[in-house]
Design a protein around this motif. Structure first.
Motif, PDB file in Angstrom:
ATOM      1  N   ASN A 181       0.682  -1.530  -0.196  1.00 55.42           N
ATOM      2  CA  ASN A 181       0.041  -0.063   0.030  1.00 55.42           C
ATOM      3  C   ASN A 181       1.106   1.127   0.525  1.00 55.42           C
ATOM      4  O   ASN A 181       0.267   2.271  -1.076  1.00 55.42           O
ATOM      5  N   GLN A 235       2.402   1.968  -3.090  1.00 53.36           N
ATOM      6  CA  GLN A 235       1.157   1.835  -4.767  1.00 53.36           C
ATOM      7  C   GLN A 235       1.768   0.801  -5.434  1.00 53.36           C
ATOM      8  O   GLN A 235       1.653   1.260  -6.671  1.00 53.36           O
ATOM      9  N   SER A 236       1.747  -0.329  -4.856  1.00 50.52           N
ATOM     10  CA  SER A 236       1.852  -1.919  -5.792  1.00 50.52           C
ATOM     11  C   SER A 236       1.213  -3.060  -5.553  1.00 50.52           C
ATOM     12  O   SER A 236       0.780  -2.858  -4.471  1.00 50.52           O
ATOM     13  N   SER A 247      -5.164   1.004 -10.526  1.00 48.41           N
ATOM     14  CA  SER A 247      -4.298   2.255  -9.805  1.00 48.41           C
ATOM     15  C   SER A 247      -3.102   1.624  -9.170  1.00 48.41           C
ATOM     16  O   SER A 247      -2.812   3.022  -8.003  1.00 48.41           O
ATOM     17  N   ARG A 248      -2.292   1.263  -9.107  1.00 50.90           N
ATOM     18  CA  ARG A 248      -0.999   1.239  -8.171  1.00 50.90           C
ATOM     19  C   ARG A 248      -0.347   0.012  -9.552  1.00 50.90           C
ATOM     20  O   ARG A 248      -1.102   0.062 -11.105  1.00 50.90           O
TER      21      ARG A 248
END
Length: 180
Positions: A105, A108-109, A137-138
């Motif tokens: 998180n 952002q993956s 959105s990652r």
């Protein structure tokens, strides 16, 4: 299991905040993964369950085994000692799993596993990566495997999201509908 995850959360949060403050998420990830493997190893788990060993001895055993593969910071050693003192070394696999979620998180993956009927080419993987990147959105980290029993199509696993676009899955849904 749900209870152990609940108990593991504050330890995970402490480890994550320490790693974040140090700017060392990757090293802590590796340390927690190794420590989780160590305490889950049946022969070592049996030794760690020995009531004759003190918390300090148990912590030192874990630290020594992990240290052979990965150098440990003083904070990581303190973390193992804290878990041992509180009789929570067995939580390390849960702490490691929860930590990876927090790390993903933060970065952002998401790790995505794709099972396809046939080996995917680079172009197909790139298209799937772009589509999943837009959908989730990652940043997407894909690993793919082939399973001929799917007949055609793919199954995508991204965290708790499962997208079954396989022919086998569609045939199963059709069979359920016909039999209902």
């Amino acid at each position: 299991m749900a209870e152990s995850i609940t108990v593991a959360r504050p330890y995970t949060k402490a480890a994550f905040e320490t790693a974040l403050a140090q700017g060392d998420l990757g090293s802590w990830s590796e340390f927690l993964n190794l420590a989780a493997t160590v305490v889950a190893e049946p022969s070592l788990a049996h030794v760690l369950d020995n009531p004759e060993l003190t918390a300090t001895q148990k912590a030192q055993l874990v630290i020594d085994v992990v240290h052979t593969s990965h150098p440990l910071s003083q904070q990581a050693q303190n973390f193992v000692n804290l878990l041992a003192e509180n009789k929570r070394l067995s939580l390390l696999p849960d702490v490691s799993a929860l930590y990876e979620t927090l790390k993903a998180n933060q970065e952002q993956s998401v790790d995505v596993s794709i099972v396809s009927a046939f080996e995917l080419g680079n172009e197909q993987q790139d298209k799937l990566t772009q589509a999943l990147n837009a959908m989730l959105s990652r940043e997407i980290n894909i690993t793919s495997t082939a399973d001929a029993s799917l007949i055609g199509g793919v199954i995508v696993y991204a965290g708790d999201l499962v997208i079954d676009g396989s022919v086998k899955g569609k045939l199963s849904k059709l069979a359920e509908a016909v039999n209902a």
